[in-house]
Design a protein around this motif. Structure first.
Motif, mmCIF file in Angstrom:
data_model
loop_
_atom_site.group_PDB
_atom_site.id
_atom_site.type_symbol
_atom_site.label_atom_id
_atom_site.label_comp_id
_atom_site.label_asym_id
_atom_site.label_seq_id
_atom_site.Cartn_x
_atom_site.Cartn_y
_atom_site.Cartn_z
ATOM 1 N N VAL A 1 0.871 -1.173 0.000
ATOM 2 C CA VAL A 1 0.000 0.000 0.000
ATOM 3 C C VAL A 1 0.909 1.224 0.000
ATOM 4 C CG1 VAL A 1 -2.030 -1.043 1.092
ATOM 5 C CG2 VAL A 1 -0.210 -0.080 2.518
ATOM 6 N N SER A 2 0.359 2.371 -0.342
ATOM 7 C CA SER A 2 1.178 3.562 -0.524
ATOM 8 C C SER A 2 2.057 3.865 0.687
ATOM 9 C CB SER A 2 0.298 4.776 -0.806
ATOM 10 O OG SER A 2 1.080 5.956 -0.898
ATOM 11 N N ALA A 3 3.298 4.255 0.400
ATOM 12 C CA ALA A 3 4.245 4.615 1.450
ATOM 13 C C ALA A 3 4.049 6.043 1.928
ATOM 14 C CB ALA A 3 5.671 4.431 0.946
ATOM 15 N N THR A 4 3.298 6.850 1.187
ATOM 16 C CA THR A 4 3.110 8.249 1.565
ATOM 17 C C THR A 4 1.626 8.580 1.655
ATOM 18 O OG1 THR A 4 3.112 9.067 -0.720
ATOM 19 C CG2 THR A 4 5.247 8.906 0.395
ATOM 20 N N GLY A 5 1.345 9.729 2.266
ATOM 21 C CA GLY A 5 -0.026 10.202 2.439
ATOM 22 C C GLY A 5 -0.207 10.768 3.822
ATOM 23 N N ASP A 6 -1.266 11.517 3.999
ATOM 24 C CA ASP A 6 -1.576 12.155 5.280
ATOM 25 C C ASP A 6 -2.300 11.156 6.168
ATOM 26 O OD1 ASP A 6 -2.762 13.723 7.363
ATOM 27 O OD2 ASP A 6 -2.595 15.505 6.101
ATOM 28 N N ALA A 7 -1.687 10.804 7.300
ATOM 29 C CA ALA A 7 -2.232 9.767 8.177
ATOM 30 C C ALA A 7 -3.536 10.171 8.830
ATOM 31 C CB ALA A 7 -1.204 9.393 9.252
ATOM 32 N N ARG A 8 -3.875 11.472 8.802
ATOM 33 C CA ARG A 8 -5.142 11.923 9.380
ATOM 34 C C ARG A 8 -6.316 11.645 8.456
ATOM 35 N NH1 ARG A 8 -2.829 17.890 10.173
ATOM 36 N NH2 ARG A 8 -2.205 17.308 8.046
ATOM 37 N N VAL A 9 -6.028 11.344 7.192
ATOM 38 C CA VAL A 9 -7.059 11.055 6.198
ATOM 39 C C VAL A 9 -7.394 9.566 6.240
ATOM 40 C CG1 VAL A 9 -7.604 11.040 3.742
ATOM 41 C CG2 VAL A 9 -6.346 12.968 4.732
ATOM 42 N N ALA A 10 -8.648 9.234 6.428
ATOM 43 C CA ALA A 10 -9.037 7.851 6.698
ATOM 44 C C ALA A 10 -8.669 6.892 5.571
ATOM 45 C CB ALA A 10 -10.536 7.785 6.986
ATOM 46 N N SER A 11 -8.690 7.348 4.331
ATOM 47 C CA SER A 11 -8.438 6.442 3.207
ATOM 48 C C SER A 11 -6.960 6.224 2.918
ATOM 49 C CB SER A 11 -9.129 6.980 1.947
ATOM 50 O OG SER A 11 -8.580 8.224 1.566
ATOM 51 N N THR A 12 -6.091 7.007 3.514
ATOM 52 C CA THR A 12 -4.663 6.918 3.226
ATOM 53 C C THR A 12 -4.107 5.551 3.615
ATOM 54 O OG1 THR A 12 -4.430 9.291 3.569
ATOM 55 C CG2 THR A 12 -2.426 7.999 3.662
ATOM 56 N N HIS A 13 -3.158 5.058 2.814
ATOM 57 C CA HIS A 13 -2.473 3.774 3.035
ATOM 58 C C HIS A 13 -3.429 2.585 2.918
ATOM 59 C CE1 HIS A 13 0.706 6.391 4.377
ATOM 60 N NE2 HIS A 13 0.088 6.717 5.484
ATOM 61 N N SER A 14 -4.509 2.728 2.142
ATOM 62 C CA SER A 14 -5.475 1.629 2.044
ATOM 63 C C SER A 14 -5.755 1.264 0.591
ATOM 64 C CB SER A 14 -6.784 1.984 2.763
ATOM 65 O OG SER A 14 -7.552 2.904 2.023
ATOM 66 N N VAL A 15 -6.327 0.061 0.426
ATOM 67 C CA VAL A 15 -6.714 -0.436 -0.882
ATOM 68 C C VAL A 15 -7.993 -1.245 -0.725
ATOM 69 C CG1 VAL A 15 -5.232 -2.480 -0.615
ATOM 70 C CG2 VAL A 15 -5.970 -1.785 -2.899
ATOM 71 N N VAL A 16 -8.899 -1.138 -1.695
ATOM 72 C CA VAL A 16 -10.110 -1.956 -1.732
ATOM 73 C C VAL A 16 -9.816 -3.180 -2.591
ATOM 74 C CG1 VAL A 16 -12.481 -2.078 -2.583
ATOM 75 C CG2 VAL A 16 -11.725 -0.090 -1.285
ATOM 76 N N VAL A 17 -10.125 -4.375 -2.051
ATOM 77 C CA VAL A 17 -9.783 -5.633 -2.728
ATOM 78 C C VAL A 17 -11.013 -6.391 -3.220
ATOM 79 C CG1 VAL A 17 -7.631 -5.841 -1.446
ATOM 80 C CG2 VAL A 17 -9.702 -6.932 -0.545
#
Length: 685
Positions: free
Chosen positions: A134-150
């Motif tokens: 999953v993405s190594a970057t992004g704002d951790a306060r944003v709920a969708s960050t570092h996620s993927v739908v499978v």
């Protein structure tokens, strides 16, 4: 009911001795990730050899294209096979930034079923998979960050919402991630912008658990799933009910069920606390239609739907991740971990013979991301206005019009907005030092006749440069009443202002006097605070700042205003979720500033020192023709503060180079999602 089972069987592929020796010599026995032989020929193992069901799906790639059924297809950037000690896998890979499919902000390499079925028919999907990245970057306060739908169930009808999304999410530095699933409401009514998801944890956390700041993460989940750890899901639809089962070796099996034909969220009182905390602050607070997804055509999706994107979190604090995208450069994103990758070992679907073609969904969504949606399609009153753009151009007919530098539409993850954007310096209108991308009402009216303008907006940017001692610096006017006669003054300007380094800004409104006599150089404004400070609050030094307003409005935070002029009186109403509603009245046909002794203390402090100390004609704006304006009227300019310590902001303008101003934050940008204009109405007493 006759049920047709489309069954996938994991196939072991045998290579010749010569091929095996070749692979050994390449040092690639355990992992043939690129699916190629040494000489670059395509591998014999195709996706359909591993999971033989691709004739039942269209494949959407991470570049937004629909390549159709993938029975004999591979793409080394997005879709191919790989092998490890556990056998052969189908790889779905998609970057953080690139072309998307439909109206989504997110890229995907994902299968979408060719047929659709209703919740009352039988349908089933299961899969065994492991998430590899999953993405190594992004704002951790944003709920969708570092996620993927499978895996998903998607509606092909109505709002095209998603009664099921299965997520995997892992924060950087953690070994274990979370698996959770979402139900998205099928919003009641025509306005789908108020839709929301409710998240259920499977292993680890639900969607709502986020970081405390951009790079600070919550504790690692104890019962989570690691990258490269296998798990399975089963989705079964029967008689309107959705049944979910999740299994993984070493983890508790979890089961859930959800009614798809009778809503539990048809009243506002039924909306869960999680939703109130996560979605209400961004204006997503709708209710669901009582029969939920009953009667709608649904279909399965499976693959990698990357939920991390490069959009600024101030656009949408739930869905816009602010991740690295390298300007959409695919290989750079892949090189430093800014992508999602999921491997599938097996999968199958079961559908009813009553399922019908889903071609309409693809016809509506293929190439939609490249389709131009004009501002008048979002806010349909554009035929009542002309526009002055930030380059000084006036356009009389703005139906079916856009300009990508100044006036266009965007999607923020849930709804489409009209964007007004303008630099600190450029060509502007007569009698003004400031650029604007601003609507100008074609109808004129007197205060006695009246008029009404509403707007729901969020300010996305104000200039980052300017002299903090100048009241106009770092501000933008987002709505006006302008006189078209006499001195052509402005009985109303609605401002937003935020100092650099502050999270919150101020909303205030100004009344400009209709100066008595022929000399208008003595005119001045009186400023009234709505949330935060009024215009007179400035810094003591050029680069300083006053205290941040406690009750202010952030960039990207939605608020609304209503201007209602009726029988000579202006009625103002300001609303924003989480803020006190504010109302004001102002007489536009009888002045309170006809004597110098009437000048307010604020005016004595701000304008009298620069020689603007006039009085107003007794009847104020009575009898004068006025009109509304709406958009982005940038109040930050490059003029030296020595010329006017109220209005000359001393900001960076890069000699009028618009691209450089945009690149360096020396511009203003305002988004509107709703607006209306019409006659004034009798206010509620």
């Amino acid at each position: 009911m006759i049920v047709k089972r489309i069954k996938s069987i994991f196939l072991c592929t045998f290579f010749s001795i010569g091929t095996a020796l070749l692979l050994i010599s390449c040092g690639n026995m355990n992992k043939k990730k690129d699916g190629l032989k040494e000489d670059g020929e395509s591998s014999k193992v195709k996706a359909n050899d591993v999971i033989p069901f691709f004739q039942h799906w269209n494949l959407i790639l991470g570049d937004g294209s629909n390549v159709g059924p993938a029975t004999d297809y591979e793409n080394q950037d997005f879709f191919y096979t790989a092998s490890d000690d556990d056998g052969d896998w189908v790889v779905f890979k998609s970057p953080n930034g690139g072309s998307t499919h439909g109206s989504s902000n997110n890229t995907r390499t994902e299968l979408a079923q060719l047929k659709k079925w209703t919740p009352m028919t039988e349908a089933k999907m299961n899969a065994t998979l492991k998430v590899m990245n999953v993405s190594a970057t992004g704002d951790a306060r944003v709920a969708s960050t570092h996620s993927v739908v499978v895996g998903q169930i998607h509606s092909a009808d109505g709002h095209e919402n998603e009664p099921l999304k299965i997520f995997y999410k892992k924060f950087p530095g953690h070994t274990k991630g979370s698996v959770f699933w979402h139900y998205e409401i099928n919003t009641e009514g025509e306005d789908n912008s108020q839709r929301w998801d409710y998240s259920h944890p499977v292993w680890g956390y639900d969607f709502s658990v986020v970081g405390t700041d951009e790079n600070t993460y919550p504790p690692e989940p104890e019962d989570g799933i690691a990258l490269n750890e296998e798990f399975s899901y089963e989705v079964e639809i029967k008689e309107g009910m959705m049944h979910l089962t999740f299994t993984s070796e070493g983890h508790e099996t979890k089961t859930f069920k959800k009614n798809l034909i009778s809503s539990e969220y048809a009243e506002r009182s039924e909306i869960p606390e999680q939703v109130r905390n996560l979605f209400f602050p961004i204006g997503q607070d709708g209710v669901e239609r009582k029969n939920a997804y009953a009667g709608e055509g649904l279909f399965f999706k499976l693959g990698t739907y990357n939920q991390t994107n490069g959009k600024d979190p101030k656009v949408n604090k739930v869905w816009c991740s602010g991740a690295e995208t390298h300007g959409g450069d695919l290989q750079k994103q892949y090189a430093d971990g800014n992508y999602a990758e999921v491997w599938f070992k097996s999968a199958d679907i079961t559908i009813s013979d009553e399922a019908i073609s889903n071609a309409g969904y693809f016809e509506a969504n293929d190439d939609l991301s490249t389709k131009t949606v004009y501002p008048h399609e979002v806010i349909p009153f554009m035929d009542k206005f002309k526009i002055l753009l930030g380059n000084g151009t006036t356009v009389e007919d703005i139906t079916a019009f856009e300009h990508k530098d100044f006036f266009y539409t965007v999607i923020d993850g849930t709804r489409r907005w009209v964007v007004y954007k303008t630099p600190n310096s450029g060509i502007t209108s007569k009698n003004s030092s400031n650029t604007r991308t601003e609507l100008h009402e074609k109808r004129d009216w007197t205060p006695e006749d009246g008029g009404k303008l509403t707007g729901t907006c969020k300010v996305m940017q104000v200039s980052v440069s300017g002299d903090a001692r100048v009241p106009a610096a770092y501000s933008v006017v987002i709505g006006q009443i302008h006189s078209g006669e006499g001195h052509e003054n402005e009985p109303l300007k609605i401002f937003y202002k935020k100092f650099p380094g502050h999270s919150k800004g101020s909303v205030f409104w100004n009344y400009e006097i209709n100066t008595a006599g022929d000399d208008n150089s003595d005119r001045w404004d009186f400023s009234t605070a709505v949330w935060g400070n009024d215009m007179s609050v400035t810094a003591s030094s050029q680069d300083g700042a006053p205290a941040e307003p406690v009750d202010g409005i952030e960039l990207g935070e939605e608020f609304s205003y209503e201007i209602n002029v009726y029988d000579g009186i202006m009625y103002l109403t300001f609303t924003s979720e989480g803020h006190e509603t504010k109302t004001f009245t102002k007489n536009l046909v009888a002045s309170e500033y006809i004597e110098r002794s009437d000048l307010p203390a604020q005016t004595q402090k701000l304008f009298v020192p620069i020689g603007q100390d006039g009085t107003e004609r007794a009847t104020a704006y009575k009898g004068e023709l006025n009109y509304f304006k709406q958009g982005a009227y940038n109040q930050t300019n490059g003029k030296s503060p020595e010329t006017n310590r109220v209005w000359s902001a001393g900001a960076e303008t890069y000699d009028g180079d618009i691209a450089k101003q945009y690149e360096n934050g020396c511009y203003t940008e305002v988004w509107f999602r709703e607006a209306t204009v019409g006659p004034g109405v009798m206010p509620n007493k």
